[in-house]
Design an enzyme around this catalytic site. Structure first.
Site, PDB file in Angstrom:
ATOM      1  N   SER A   1       0.836  -1.198   0.000  1.00  0.00           N
ATOM      2  CA  SER A   1       0.000   0.000   0.000  1.00  0.00           C
ATOM      3  C   SER A   1       0.876   1.256   0.000  1.00  0.00           C
ATOM      4  CB  SER A   1      -0.959  -0.035   1.189  1.00  0.00           C
ATOM      5  OG  SER A   1      -1.977   0.929   1.056  1.00  0.00           O
TER       6      SER A   1
ATOM      7  N   ASP B   1      -9.103  -4.736  -5.775  1.00  0.00           N
ATOM      8  CA  ASP B   1      -8.686  -3.821  -4.718  1.00  0.00           C
ATOM      9  C   ASP B   1      -9.756  -2.760  -4.476  1.00  0.00           C
ATOM     10  OD1 ASP B   1      -7.403  -1.998  -3.021  1.00  0.00           O
ATOM     11  OD2 ASP B   1      -5.459  -2.303  -3.967  1.00  0.00           O
TER      12      ASP B   1
ATOM     13  N   HIS C   1      -7.460  -5.520  -1.374  1.00  0.00           N
ATOM     14  CA  HIS C   1      -6.236  -4.788  -1.035  1.00  0.00           C
ATOM     15  C   HIS C   1      -5.242  -5.688  -0.303  1.00  0.00           C
ATOM     16  CE1 HIS C   1      -3.916  -1.178  -0.606  1.00  0.00           C
ATOM     17  NE2 HIS C   1      -3.890  -1.254   0.713  1.00  0.00           N
TER      18      HIS C   1
END
Length: 828
Positions: free
Chosen positions: A690, A763, A797
Site C-alpha cells: 500500500s 482492490d 487490497h
C-alpha cells in the site's frame, strides 16, 4: 455492479494468476500481453507458514464465568473469493445470502469455565461450519451467532449452562448487508434482528439494451470527494442497492415468536439498555454516484418496542440529506447530528455529537443527551474544543469524554458528572496523539447486567483501572494502573516484564474498600514470548501466581530459532530511528553478510521526538505470518522489519520534504545493517504494501540503494487521487509540486532497479485501484526498465485466497533470488 465469473470457465483459468511480464533486455524477454499461468507454490517452509494453525479468538462472558473460544478458519480457496459479488455504494455483498462478502468466519465454538477449567464444545454444528458474529447474552448464559449458509444467514442460539446445543430460533433469513444483523435485548430472552422481507421477490434484472447515456452534472457547487471504490454507477445499481438493503426489523424471542418493529433500508438498529426502545437508522433516496453509503441521506428515529405500541415512532432525532460535499479539513465531519449511542449505565438515554457551528474556523463539537420519553429538549452534556471521539459511562457521578483532533495531533479525556452538569469538567489526560510514551491507557470496562459496557470501578467506587500499551524506549510493555478519580493520581499495579509480552484483558477486583494495594486484584491476560504462542492466564497481582486458562499448542513454526532484536540508529539530521531485525535460524554471528529484505511503511510526524519513539516489542511471538517479509527468513534472507521512515513537518506541510527524508531514512537503515556486518550493501531489497509500495517506487526512482524492490497494492500517480491521500490533506491544485514530486510515475524513466509489482484485481482501498499498478508497469516497460506485474484474481487490497498467498510468496522469493541473492548489483 455484479462480478460473477462464469462457471463454464475452465478450471485452469479459474485457478490461474494473471501475470504480465516486462523484463529488461538483460533477461532477453519482453512480453506484450498477459501470460496466464497456473498458481505456483513456494518452498515448503513458506507453505507451512501459510497453513499454520491460527490461534483462537477469545471472548469473556459478561458474568466473568466463561471464556468463549472461536476457532479461526484457515485461508479460503480462491474459489471461495470467486463467488458472485455485488459492489454497491462502497459495500461488497454476496447476493446469494445477503451477507458482506469476504468476511472472516470461525469454524467452531468452545468454552472454558474459569473457576475449574471445565471445557465444553458446541454440539450439532454442520461439518465445515462457517460461523459469523458470536455474541454473549447479557446474563452470560447464552450465545447468539450467525450460521453462514450459501443461500442464507441463520440465527442460532446456544445455552452454555445446558449442554451447549445450538439451535435455530427463527426460520427468517437475516440481512447482513450493513453489518451484524442482531443484538440482544437486556432480558437475555429476546433479540432484535434485521431480516429479509418475506415478500421481497426476485432481484431486478439488468436491462438487455440501453435507452441512453449515463449523465452526471454539477452546477457550480463544490462537491469534492476523495477517491472511493465500488460506488453506484447506474440506475440498475440503484435498484440492486434498494433491493438488497430492504429489511424488516423485528423482535424475536427464544421460542421463535416474532414481532415486526420497522421496515425499510435499515442500516442500524440498537435496543435501549432497559429494552423498551430501539434506535433505528434508515437510508433514504436520492442515492449518489460520487460518495459511498456513509454519506447517503439518513433518518434516525427512536421506536417503541413495547406492546401495544410496538414499532411506533417515538421521536425523529434527525433527517439528514445526502452529503456529497466533503470539506478538505482533516477534522471535517458530516453536518448534523452523528455518532448516536445509548448511555450504557441508564435506562434509555440517547446521546450524540454534532459540530459546534458557532465556533468559526475551528473543529469542535457539542455532545447532547435526550432521556425517555424523549419529549423534552435535549440537554448539552459536554462542550468540546476538539472533535468528539467517545464516552465511557460509569454512573451518575462519572463519565469519561474523549476528544481528538487529527489536524492538531491532540487528544484529551475529561471527567463529567452526568447528574450534576453544573460542575465543571475535570481534565484527566491531555497529550499529543504522536506521543506513544505518554499514553496513559484506556479505561477498563465490564459488562453490566444489561449487556452494555460500563467503567470497571474499584470496590469503593473511588478509582478506575487503565489498560496501557506501555510504549517505552525498551519497547512496548503493557501495564495496568489504578487511577484515583478525585486526586487524579495513578498507581502502577502491573507491567509486562521480559522475557514475556503480557496483554491485560480484564481486571477482577475483590479487594476490601479503600485498599490501594494489589491484594485481591486479579488479571485475565494473554501471555506470549518469542517462542511461545499466546495463551490466556489468570494472574494474582499480589503474589504473581499464574493459573492457566487456555492451552493452545504452539503451531508448527518454520521460524523456530530465528533471532529477533529491536535496533536503534540515527538519521543524518539526528532523528532517532529504529527497526526490528530478524536473522535466520541458521545464521551465526561472524558468518558472511546475508542478503537482506527491508520492509517499511512511512508515517508523518510533527516532531522529531515523537518520530524517534520505539514501537513494538522484542518479546512477542514470532508468528508464522503469511504476509509481510518474515517468510523470506526461511530462504536465507535477513529481514529488517518496519524500519521507521518518519516524514516530519509542520501541520499541513509534512510532505514538502518527503523525498529527502525518505531517502535519508533508507540510507541510515542500510548503513546500520552494513555496520553490524549483517548485510552486504549490494544485496539489499526493499518492499512494502500500500503506502509502503508507494515508498518502494519512490526509493527506486530516486536512489540506487537497492538491488530490487517489491511493491504490493500501491498507488504511484498522485494526480489520480487529487483530493488528498494518506496524511496529505491539500488538493492537487493547492500543492501541484508536492503531488508531482511524490508521484514515482513521473520518474519512471529513472527506475533502473528491478521492481516486482503485485496487485489484487478487486482492490477496494481508496486510491489504490489496480489501474495504478497497470499504468506504472506500462510506463516502466515502455521506458526499458526491468519489471514484473502480477495481478491476483479476485483479491482485494490484502490477499486472502490460499493460492494467491502462496503465489505471492513464489513470485517474491524468485524475484529476490534472481536480483538480490544471485544478482550483480554494483555499488552505488
Amino acid at each position: 455492479m455484479l462480478i460473477n465469473r462464469r462457471r463454464a470457465r475452465k478450471e485452469t483459468r479459474l485457478f490461474s494468476a494473471l501475470v504480465i511480464l516486462g523484463l529488461g533486455a538483460s533477461l532477453n524477454c519482453v512480453a506484450n500481453a498477459g501470460d496466464a499461468i497456473r498458481y505456483q507454490v513456494p518452498p515448503q517452509p513458506m507453505v507451512d507458514m501459510v497453513d499454520a494453525a491460527q490461534i483462537p479468538q477469545t471472548v469473556l462472558s459478561p458474568s466473568n464465568e466463561w471464556l468463549m473460544q472461536l476457532d479461526r478458519t484457515a485461508l479460503p480457496a480462491v474459489a471461495e473469493l470467486s463467488k458472485p459479488e455485488l459492489r454497491l455504494a462502497g459495500l461488497r455483498l454476496n447476493p446469494r445470502n445477503n451477507d458482506l462478502s469476504r468476511s472472516n468466519h470461525a469454524t467452531g465454538i468452545r468454552f472454558i469455565r474459569l473457576a475449574d477449567r471445565l471445557e465444553k464444545t458446541v454440539q450439532n454444528l454442520p461439518t465445515n461450519a462457517r460461523i459469523g458474529d458470536a455474541v454473549w447474552s447479557p446474563d452470560g448464559k447464552r450465545v447468539a451467532f450467525i450460521l453462514v449458509r450459501d443461500a442464507s444467514l441463520e440465527l442460532m442460539v446456544l445455552d452454555v449452562t445446558n449442554g451447549a446445543q445450538a439451535r435455530r430460533i427463527t426460520d427468517r433469513s437475516l440481512n447482513g448487508m450493513f453489518g451484524r444483523p442482531f443484538s440482544w435485548f437486556s432480558d437475555s430472552k429476546s433479540l432484535i434482528i434485521s431480516a429479509i422481507p418475506p415478500t421481497r421477490g426476485a432481484p431486478p434484472k439488468a436491462m438487455t439494451t440501453v435507452s441512453g447515456p449515463l449523465i452526471q452534472e454539477n452546477l457550480g457547487r463544490r462537491n469534492a470527494a476523495r477517491t472511493y471504490q465500488d460506488l453506484l454507477k447506474s440506475p440498475h445499481d440503484e435498484a440492486l442497492f434498494e433491493y438488497y438493503a430492504a429489511t424488516e426489523v423485528a423482535r424475536v424471542t427464544l421460542d421463535g415468536k416474532i414481532d415486526i418493529i420497522a421496515t425499510g433500508m435499515i442500516r442500524n438498529l440498537l435496543p435501549s439498555p432497559d429494552g423498551q426502545y430501539a434506535l433505528v437508522q434508515t437510508v433514504k433516496k436520492p442515492f449518489s454516484y460520487t460518495v459511498p453509503l456513509s454519506r447517503f441521506a439518513l433518518k434516525t428515529e427512536i421506536r417503541d418496542v413495547r406492546e401495544p405500541n410496538l414499532g411506533q415512532v417515538v421521536r425523529v432525532l434527525s433527517d439528514l440529506p445526502l452529503a456529497e460535499d466533503e470539506e478538505q479539513d482533516p477534522d471535517a465531519v458530516r453536518k448534523g447530528p452523528r455518532q448516536y449511542a445509548w448511555r450504557s449505565d441508564a435506562n434509555a438515554t440517547i446521546v450524540w455529537a454534532q459540530s459546534n457551528e458557532a465556533k468559526k474556523n475551528a473543529s469542535s463539537d457539542l455532545v447532547f443527551a435526550s432521556v425517555a420519553p424523549f419529549d423534552a429538549e435535549p440537554v448539552m452534556i459536554a462542550k468540546l474544543d476538539l472533535r468528539f471521539q467517545s464516552i465511557a459511562w460509569g454512573n451518575d457521578a462519572v463519565a469519561l469524554v474523549t476528544e481528538v483532533s487529527r489536524k492538531l495531533r491532540k487528544t484529551s479525556t475529561w471527567r463529567i458528572q452526568p447528574a450534576d452538569l453544573a460542575k465543571p469538567p475535570m481534565k484527566l489526560f491531555e497529550r499529543s496523539t504522536e506521543d506513544r510514551y505518554g499514553d496513559p491507557g484506556v479505561a477498563f470496562t465490564e459488562a453490566n447486567g444489561r449487556g452494555y459496557r460500563v467503567l470497571n470501578f474499584s470496590p469503593d467506587g473511588r478509582a478506575i483501572y487503565l489498560n496501557g500499551a506501555g510504549a517505552s524506549p525498551d519497547g512496548d510493555r503493557p501495564f495496568v494502573d489504578r487511577l484515583d478519580l478525585e486526586t487524579r493520581e495513578t498507581k502502577r499495579l502491573f507491567r509486562s516484564e521480559a522475557p514475556y509480552y503480557d496483554v491485560p484483558l480484564s481486571v477482577f477486583d475483590t479487594s476490601p474498600p479503600g485498599n490501594a494495594s494489589a491484594i485481591g486484584v486479579r488479571l485475565l491476560l494473554q501471555r506470549e514470548s518469542i517462542t511461545e504462542a499466546p495463551n490466556v492466564f489468570v494472574r494474582e497481582l499480589a503474589t504473581g501466581k499464574m493459573a492457566t486458562v487456555t492451552r493452545f499448542a504452539t503451531p508448527k513454526n518454520p521460524l523456530v530459532g530465528v533471532t529477533k532484536e529491536v535496533i536503534r540508529y540515527k538519521r543524518r539530521d539526528g532523528v532517532e530511528l529504529s527497526a526490528t531485525l530478524y536473522l535466520p535460524a541458521t545464521y551465526k554471528r561472524g558468518d558472511d553478510p546475508l542478503p537482506l529484505l527491508m520492509w517499511a511503511y512511512p508515517r508523518e510526524f510533527r516532531t522529531a521526538e515523537a518520530a524517534g519513539q520505539i514501537s513494538g516489542s522484542p518479546y512477542r511471538y514470532v508468528r508464522p505470518s503469511f504476509s509481510g517479509p518474515l517468510p523470506f527468513l526461511t530462504s536465507g534472507y535477513a529481514v529488517l522489519d518496519n524500519p521507521t521512515m518518519p516524514i516530519i513537518g509542520e501541520q499541513g506541510k509534512e510532505n514538502d520534504a518527503y523525498l529527502p527524508q525518505l531517502i535519508s531514512s533508507a540510507e541510515a537503515a542500510i548503513d546500520e545493517v552494513v555496520r553490524r556486518g549483517i548485510a552486504d550493501r549490494n544485496k539489499i531489497a526493499v518492499g512494502g504494501h500500500s503506502y509502503g509500495a508507494f515508498m518502494v517506487a519512490n526509493l527506486l526512482a530516486h536512489t540506487k540503494l537497492f538491488a530490487a524492490g517489491i511493491a504490493e497494492s500501491g498507488a504511484y500517480n498522485r494526480t489520480l487521487t487529487p483530493f488528498g491521500f494518506q496524511a496529505e490533506d491539500r488538493t492537487f491544485w493547492k500543492a501541484r509540486d508536492v503531488y508531482s514530486q511524490m508521484s514515482p510515475f513521473n520518474y519512471a524513466d529513472q527506475i533502473k532497479t528491478p521492481i516486482l509489482l503485485i496487485h489484487g484485481e478487486a482492490d477496494s482501498n481508496s486510491g489504490t485501484f489496480p489501474l495504478q499498478s497497470e499504468r506504472f508497469y506500462q510506463a516502466i516497460r515502455g521506458l526499458g526498465g526491468t519489471a514484473r506485474y502480477v495481478v491476483l484474481p479476485y483479491e482485494d487490497h490484502g490477499y486472502r485466497g490460499r493460492e494467491s498467498v502462496l503465489h505471492r510468496l513464489w513470485e517474491s522469493v524468485r524475484w529476490l533470488d534472481r536480483h538480490v541473492k544471485n544478482g550483480d548489483k554494483k555499488p552505488a
